[in-house]
Design a protein around this motif. Structure first.
Motif, PDB file in Angstrom:
ATOM      1  N   ASN A  14       1.001  -1.085  -0.002  1.00 26.41           N
ATOM      2  CA  ASN A  14       0.063   0.155  -0.171  1.00 26.41           C
ATOM      3  C   ASN A  14       1.067   1.173   0.095  1.00 26.41           C
ATOM      4  N   THR A  15       0.867   1.852  -1.082  1.00 25.63           N
ATOM      5  CA  THR A  15       2.095   2.979  -1.308  1.00 25.63           C
ATOM      6  C   THR A  15       1.427   3.959  -2.436  1.00 25.63           C
ATOM      7  N   ALA A  16       1.478   5.218  -2.137  1.00 24.26           N
ATOM      8  CA  ALA A  16       0.892   6.359  -3.086  1.00 24.26           C
ATOM      9  C   ALA A  16       2.194   6.604  -3.986  1.00 24.26           C
ATOM     10  N   GLU A  17       3.486   6.116  -3.835  1.00 17.36           N
ATOM     11  CA  GLU A  17       4.845   6.423  -4.449  1.00 17.36           C
ATOM     12  C   GLU A  17       4.775   5.792  -5.849  1.00 17.36           C
ATOM     13  N   GLU A  18       4.924   6.602  -6.721  1.00 13.66           N
ATOM     14  CA  GLU A  18       5.297   6.253  -8.145  1.00 13.66           C
ATOM     15  C   GLU A  18       6.483   6.530  -8.573  1.00 13.66           C
ATOM     16  N   CYS A  19       6.951   6.045  -9.717  1.00 12.19           N
ATOM     17  CA  CYS A  19       8.389   6.189 -10.272  1.00 12.19           C
ATOM     18  C   CYS A  19       8.201   7.147 -11.647  1.00 12.19           C
ATOM     19  N   THR A  20       7.236   8.114 -11.603  1.00 11.58           N
ATOM     20  CA  THR A  20       7.112   8.820 -12.773  1.00 11.58           C
ATOM     21  C   THR A  20       8.253   9.868 -12.992  1.00 11.58           C
ATOM     22  N   GLU A  21       8.857  10.407 -11.988  1.00 11.92           N
ATOM     23  CA  GLU A  21      10.196  11.160 -12.070  1.00 11.92           C
ATOM     24  C   GLU A  21      11.291  10.524 -12.467  1.00 11.92           C
ATOM     25  N   GLU A  22      11.529   9.396 -12.100  1.00 10.56           N
ATOM     26  CA  GLU A  22      12.551   8.386 -12.700  1.00 10.56           C
ATOM     27  C   GLU A  22      12.496   7.976 -14.114  1.00 10.56           C
ATOM     28  N   LEU A  23      11.117   7.734 -14.479  1.00 10.92           N
ATOM     29  CA  LEU A  23      10.920   7.273 -15.860  1.00 10.92           C
ATOM     30  C   LEU A  23      11.048   8.534 -16.669  1.00 10.92           C
ATOM     31  N   PHE A  24      10.556   9.718 -16.483  1.00 10.90           N
ATOM     32  CA  PHE A  24      10.836  10.651 -17.194  1.00 10.90           C
ATOM     33  C   PHE A  24      12.346  11.264 -17.345  1.00 10.90           C
ATOM     34  N   ASP A  25      12.955  10.900 -16.191  1.00 14.11           N
ATOM     35  CA  ASP A  25      14.470  11.444 -16.452  1.00 14.11           C
ATOM     36  C   ASP A  25      15.154  10.387 -17.435  1.00 14.11           C
ATOM     37  N   PHE A  26      14.837   9.199 -17.137  1.00 14.39           N
ATOM     38  CA  PHE A  26      15.328   8.217 -18.173  1.00 14.39           C
ATOM     39  C   PHE A  26      15.041   8.277 -19.449  1.00 14.39           C
ATOM     40  N   LEU A  27      13.643   8.633 -19.970  1.00 22.30           N
ATOM     41  CA  LEU A  27      13.241   8.800 -21.149  1.00 22.30           C
ATOM     42  C   LEU A  27      13.874  10.067 -21.988  1.00 22.30           C
ATOM     43  N   HIS A  28      13.991  11.244 -21.005  1.00 23.09           N
ATOM     44  CA  HIS A  28      14.797  12.504 -21.466  1.00 23.09           C
ATOM     45  C   HIS A  28      15.898  12.348 -21.860  1.00 23.09           C
ATOM     46  N   ALA A  29      16.880  11.477 -21.165  1.00 24.92           N
ATOM     47  CA  ALA A  29      18.171  11.155 -21.228  1.00 24.92           C
ATOM     48  C   ALA A  29      18.272  10.313 -22.312  1.00 24.92           C
ATOM     49  N   ARG A  30      17.433   9.351 -22.648  1.00 26.67           N
ATOM     50  CA  ARG A  30      17.552   8.344 -23.977  1.00 26.67           C
ATOM     51  C   ARG A  30      17.348   9.031 -25.059  1.00 26.67           C
ATOM     52  N   ASP A  31      16.110  10.026 -24.865  1.00 25.07           N
ATOM     53  CA  ASP A  31      15.691  10.624 -26.069  1.00 25.07           C
ATOM     54  C   ASP A  31      16.605  11.700 -26.583  1.00 25.07           C
ATOM     55  N   HIS A  32      17.269  12.535 -25.737  1.00 22.00           N
ATOM     56  CA  HIS A  32      18.282  13.481 -25.963  1.00 22.00           C
ATOM     57  C   HIS A  32      19.293  12.934 -26.662  1.00 22.00           C
ATOM     58  N   CYS A  33      19.967  11.699 -26.118  1.00 18.93           N
ATOM     59  CA  CYS A  33      20.952  10.987 -27.044  1.00 18.93           C
ATOM     60  C   CYS A  33      20.594  10.516 -28.595  1.00 18.93           C
ATOM     61  N   VAL A  34      19.216   9.975 -28.533  1.00 23.26           N
ATOM     62  CA  VAL A  34      18.685   9.536 -30.011  1.00 23.26           C
ATOM     63  C   VAL A  34      18.801  10.910 -30.778  1.00 23.26           C
ATOM     64  N   ALA A  35      18.090  11.987 -30.244  1.00 21.76           N
ATOM     65  CA  ALA A  35      18.125  13.145 -31.086  1.00 21.76           C
ATOM     66  C   ALA A  35      19.617  13.540 -31.737  1.00 21.76           C
ATOM     67  N   HIS A  36      20.541  13.467 -31.014  1.00 22.19           N
ATOM     68  CA  HIS A  36      21.779  13.661 -31.815  1.00 22.19           C
ATOM     69  C   HIS A  36      22.250  12.710 -32.736  1.00 22.19           C
ATOM     70  N   LYS A  37      22.017  11.409 -32.363  1.00 18.10           N
ATOM     71  CA  LYS A  37      22.331  10.468 -33.301  1.00 18.10           C
ATOM     72  C   LYS A  37      21.574  10.447 -34.541  1.00 18.10           C
ATOM     73  N   ALA A  38      20.221  10.429 -34.209  1.00 12.30           N
ATOM     74  CA  ALA A  38      19.268  10.508 -35.494  1.00 12.30           C
ATOM     75  C   ALA A  38      19.487  11.529 -36.311  1.00 12.30           C
ATOM     76  N   PHE A  39      19.471  12.856 -35.946  1.00 11.55           N
ATOM     77  CA  PHE A  39      20.092  13.903 -36.835  1.00 11.55           C
ATOM     78  C   PHE A  39      21.194  13.739 -37.684  1.00 11.55           C
ATOM     79  N   ASN A  40      22.285  13.153 -36.935  1.00  7.94           N
ATOM     80  CA  ASN A  40      23.421  13.050 -37.711  1.00  7.94           C
ATOM     81  C   ASN A  40      23.282  11.958 -38.804  1.00  7.94           C
ATOM     82  N   MET A  41      22.157  10.782 -38.629  1.00  5.87           N
ATOM     83  CA  MET A  41      22.211  10.068 -39.734  1.00  5.87           C
ATOM     84  C   MET A  41      21.317  10.596 -40.787  1.00  5.87           C
ATOM     85  N   ILE A  42      20.684  11.758 -40.576  1.00  5.86           N
ATOM     86  CA  ILE A  42      19.820  12.470 -41.687  1.00  5.86           C
ATOM     87  C   ILE A  42      20.649  13.263 -42.846  1.00  5.86           C
ATOM     88  N   LYS A  43      21.858  13.892 -42.089  1.00  4.46           N
ATOM     89  CA  LYS A  43      22.643  14.716 -42.711  1.00  4.46           C
ATOM     90  C   LYS A  43      23.144  14.153 -43.940  1.00  4.46           C
TER      91      LYS A  43
END
Length: 90
Positions: free
Chosen positions: A61-90
């Motif tokens: 029984n807990t109200a704790e969620e891991c939303t902040e941790e999930l968003f931190d991970f997704l933000h870091a991954r997407d930041h990395c992806v953005a740099h690599k993906a745009f380099n692939m397009i050039k």
């Protein structure tokens, strides 16, 4: 003869070849995401997320969620992806 082959008047062999080609195709975004998830920063954030998820799931029984941790991970991954993906397009 399969129904879809009957509709397109294709020989079964041709249809099988096309299906094999489609199975071999890999989304480049999935590949880049996988590589980015292996970077040191993303690994660290995934560990934090997994620790949070283990803590939350161990409690009945807990109200704790891991939303902040999930968003931190997704933000870091997407930041990395953005740099690599745009380099692939050039």
């Amino acid at each position: 003869m399969r129904r879809e082959n009957m509709l397109t008047n294709r020989e079964p062999e041709e249809a099988e070849e096309e299906e094999e080609e489609e199975e071999d195709m890999v989304d480049p975004l999935v590949t880049v995401r996988s590589k980015c998830e292996l970077t040191e920063h993303c690994v660290h954030l995934r560990e934090k997320l997994e620790t949070c998820e283990a803590r939350v799931s161990s409690r009945s029984n807990t109200a704790e969620e891991c939303t902040e941790e999930l968003f931190d991970f997704l933000h870091a991954r997407d930041h990395c992806v953005a740099h690599k993906a745009f380099n692939m397009i050039k």
